[in-house]
Design a protein around this motif. Structure first.
Motif, PDB file in Angstrom:
ATOM      1  N   ASP A 115       0.847  -1.182   0.000  1.00 37.25           N
ATOM      2  CA  ASP A 115       0.000   0.000   0.000  1.00 37.25           C
ATOM      3  C   ASP A 115       0.881   1.230   0.000  1.00 37.25           C
ATOM      4  OD1 ASP A 115      -2.402  -1.501   2.251  1.00 37.25           O
ATOM      5  OD2 ASP A 115      -2.271  -1.549   0.050  1.00 37.25           O
ATOM      6  N   ILE A 116       0.493   2.233  -0.785  1.00 38.85           N
ATOM      7  CA  ILE A 116       1.308   3.433  -0.895  1.00 38.85           C
ATOM      8  C   ILE A 116       1.315   4.163   0.450  1.00 38.85           C
ATOM      9  CG2 ILE A 116       1.618   5.604  -2.110  1.00 38.85           C
ATOM     10  CD1 ILE A 116       2.034   3.066  -3.782  1.00 38.85           C
ATOM     11  N   TRP A 138      17.000   4.983  -0.054  1.00 40.19           N
ATOM     12  CA  TRP A 138      15.582   4.933  -0.387  1.00 40.19           C
ATOM     13  C   TRP A 138      15.035   3.532  -0.155  1.00 40.19           C
ATOM     14  CZ3 TRP A 138      12.930   9.281  -1.589  1.00 40.19           C
ATOM     15  CH2 TRP A 138      13.676  10.412  -1.954  1.00 40.19           C
ATOM     16  N   THR A 139      13.848   3.451   0.421  1.00 44.61           N
ATOM     17  CA  THR A 139      13.183   2.168   0.566  1.00 44.61           C
ATOM     18  C   THR A 139      12.353   1.883  -0.687  1.00 44.61           C
ATOM     19  OG1 THR A 139      11.147   3.039   1.560  1.00 44.61           O
ATOM     20  CG2 THR A 139      13.012   2.575   3.050  1.00 44.61           C
ATOM     21  N   LEU A 140      12.011   0.614  -0.871  1.00 42.43           N
ATOM     22  CA  LEU A 140      11.176   0.244  -2.010  1.00 42.43           C
ATOM     23  C   LEU A 140       9.828   0.957  -1.946  1.00 42.43           C
ATOM     24  CD1 LEU A 140      10.588  -1.449  -4.518  1.00 42.43           C
ATOM     25  CD2 LEU A 140       9.874  -3.311  -3.005  1.00 42.43           C
ATOM     26  N   ASP A 141       9.235   1.035  -0.753  1.00 46.34           N
ATOM     27  CA  ASP A 141       7.941   1.704  -0.614  1.00 46.34           C
ATOM     28  C   ASP A 141       8.030   3.173  -1.013  1.00 46.34           C
ATOM     29  OD1 ASP A 141       6.626  -0.558   0.159  1.00 46.34           O
ATOM     30  OD2 ASP A 141       6.592  -0.087   2.302  1.00 46.34           O
ATOM     31  N   GLU A 142       9.126   3.830  -0.666  1.00 47.86           N
ATOM     32  CA  GLU A 142       9.284   5.236  -1.032  1.00 47.86           C
ATOM     33  C   GLU A 142       9.394   5.403  -2.548  1.00 47.86           C
ATOM     34  OE1 GLU A 142      11.561   7.297   2.754  1.00 47.86           O
ATOM     35  OE2 GLU A 142      12.731   6.100   1.338  1.00 47.86           O
ATOM     36  N   LEU A 143      10.166   4.551  -3.195  1.00 47.65           N
ATOM     37  CA  LEU A 143      10.322   4.646  -4.649  1.00 47.65           C
ATOM     38  C   LEU A 143       9.015   4.340  -5.362  1.00 47.65           C
ATOM     39  CD1 LEU A 143      13.819   2.952  -5.093  1.00 47.65           C
ATOM     40  CD2 LEU A 143      13.282   5.398  -5.101  1.00 47.65           C
ATOM     41  N   VAL A 144       8.277   3.338  -4.861  1.00 46.69           N
ATOM     42  CA  VAL A 144       6.976   3.028  -5.446  1.00 46.69           C
ATOM     43  C   VAL A 144       6.027   4.206  -5.279  1.00 46.69           C
ATOM     44  CG1 VAL A 144       4.916   1.586  -5.222  1.00 46.69           C
ATOM     45  CG2 VAL A 144       7.180   0.532  -5.227  1.00 46.69           C
ATOM     46  N   ALA A 145       6.007   4.803  -4.092  1.00 47.23           N
ATOM     47  CA  ALA A 145       5.096   5.911  -3.831  1.00 47.23           C
ATOM     48  C   ALA A 145       5.379   7.097  -4.741  1.00 47.23           C
ATOM     49  CB  ALA A 145       5.191   6.336  -2.367  1.00 47.23           C
ATOM     50  N   GLN A 185       0.731   4.449 -13.046  1.00 47.46           N
ATOM     51  CA  GLN A 185      -0.017   3.427 -12.341  1.00 47.46           C
ATOM     52  C   GLN A 185       0.908   2.264 -11.987  1.00 47.46           C
ATOM     53  OE1 GLN A 185      -3.259   3.719 -11.385  1.00 47.46           O
ATOM     54  NE2 GLN A 185      -3.019   5.804 -12.183  1.00 47.46           N
ATOM     55  N   SER A 186       0.586   1.581 -10.895  1.00 48.23           N
ATOM     56  CA  SER A 186       1.452   0.509 -10.418  1.00 48.23           C
ATOM     57  C   SER A 186       1.558  -0.633 -11.419  1.00 48.23           C
ATOM     58  CB  SER A 186       0.953  -0.021  -9.075  1.00 48.23           C
ATOM     59  OG  SER A 186      -0.378  -0.492  -9.173  1.00 48.23           O
ATOM     60  N   ASP A 187       0.511  -0.852 -12.230  1.00 49.00           N
ATOM     61  CA  ASP A 187       0.572  -1.965 -13.176  1.00 49.00           C
ATOM     62  C   ASP A 187       1.605  -1.719 -14.269  1.00 49.00           C
ATOM     63  OD1 ASP A 187      -0.982   0.100 -14.183  1.00 49.00           O
ATOM     64  OD2 ASP A 187      -2.287  -1.217 -15.341  1.00 49.00           O
ATOM     65  N   VAL A 188       1.795  -0.450 -14.689  1.00 50.10           N
ATOM     66  CA  VAL A 188       2.815  -0.194 -15.706  1.00 50.10           C
ATOM     67  C   VAL A 188       4.209  -0.206 -15.100  1.00 50.10           C
ATOM     68  CG1 VAL A 188       1.221   1.106 -17.152  1.00 50.10           C
ATOM     69  CG2 VAL A 188       2.669   2.338 -15.545  1.00 50.10           C
ATOM     70  N   LEU A 189       4.320   0.115 -13.821  1.00 47.87           N
ATOM     71  CA  LEU A 189       5.626   0.061 -13.159  1.00 47.87           C
ATOM     72  C   LEU A 189       6.179  -1.357 -13.167  1.00 47.87           C
ATOM     73  CD1 LEU A 189       5.065   2.330 -10.013  1.00 47.87           C
ATOM     74  CD2 LEU A 189       6.199   2.940 -12.152  1.00 47.87           C
ATOM     75  N   LEU A 190       5.305  -2.337 -13.107  1.00 52.17           N
ATOM     76  CA  LEU A 190       5.732  -3.729 -13.026  1.00 52.17           C
ATOM     77  C   LEU A 190       5.725  -4.432 -14.372  1.00 52.17           C
ATOM     78  CD1 LEU A 190       3.855  -4.764  -9.757  1.00 52.17           C
ATOM     79  CD2 LEU A 190       6.206  -3.989 -10.026  1.00 52.17           C
ATOM     80  N   SER A 191       5.470  -3.677 -15.438  1.00 58.47           N
ATOM     81  CA  SER A 191       5.379  -4.290 -16.764  1.00 58.47           C
ATOM     82  C   SER A 191       6.755  -4.730 -17.272  1.00 58.47           C
ATOM     83  CB  SER A 191       4.763  -3.296 -17.756  1.00 58.47           C
ATOM     84  OG  SER A 191       4.852  -3.789 -19.074  1.00 58.47           O
TER      85      SER A 191
END
Length: 213
Positions: free
Chosen positions: A9-10, A26-33, A40-46
């Motif tokens: 969760d962001i 940087w933490t993974l959560d921070e970079l994702v946020a 969108q999160s789905d394109v980040l993981l494409s």
């Protein structure tokens, strides 16, 4: 490529630099946020989209357990958006790509100009200088591919020069909602949708792009 991260969760992210800190891990959560604010999160993981390539590059550069001189979230976002543009337009084949995807400040990358950050949601200490991307000039640079809507994340952008390239495909109208953009160079040879409201900001040499909502 790095393995796909699990997207949590962001979190509520405090984007102020640490007191008296010149390095940040940087933490993974921070970079994702931070990247989720423009993608969108789905394109980040494409595995197939340029946004996914850019996010994996960002993880390699700033991933967990890596101390970085980049301590401000605004720079993380700028580097991610520019990397996504690079991957979306075949950056490896550009005529000029000096410093792109290097550890040099993104404002020194070929074709990029910056100025003082004026409007931002980021909390920045008064003595922390921040440069925001204000101009992108990649004209006549053998770009090929499609533009990304993430470019809209550059709130301080006043010039986008991309003429005399091989940019094709549809483009979201969202790209043209920059609050300060004065001139944008594209060619609409096959127009889909309504772009009449955009024509006062468009210069149209030698690209082939269509408009979509």
């Amino acid at each position: 490529f790095l393995p796909r991260p699990e997207v949590a969760d962001i979190p509520n992210l405090d984007r102020s630099p640490d007191d008296n800190s010149t390095y940040k891990t940087w933490t993974l959560d921070e970079l994702v946020a931070l990247t989720h604010e423009v993608s969108q999160s789905d394109v980040l993981l494409s595995d197939t989209l340029p946004q996914g390539d850019a996010f994996r590059w960002l993880l390699q550069e700033l991933g967990p357990e890596t101390e970085s001189e980049i301590i401000l979230g605004v720079r993380v976002q700028q580097r991610y958006i520019l990397a996504a543009l690079y991957f979306a337009t075949s950056g490896g084949q550009w005529a000029k790509s000096n410093r792109w995807l290097s550890d040099e400040h993104e404002c020194t990358w070929s074709g990029i100009k910056c100025g003082p950050l004026v409007a931002s949601t980021f909390a920045v200490e008064e003595d922390t200088p921040v440069d925001a991307v204000t101009s992108i000039d990649l004209s006549s640079n053998t770009l090929s591919g499609s533009l990304i809507s993430e470019l809209r994340g550059f709130n301080e952008l006043v010039a986008l020069q991309l003429h005399d390239n091989m940019i094709t495909g549809p483009i979201s109208d969202r790209i043209f909602t920059f609050p300060k953009l004065g001139r944008c160079c594209h060619l609409f040879s096959a127009v889909e949708g309504t772009i009449n409201s955009l024509l006062d900001t468009l210069f149209v040499p030698r690209n082939s792009i269509s408009s979509r909502q």
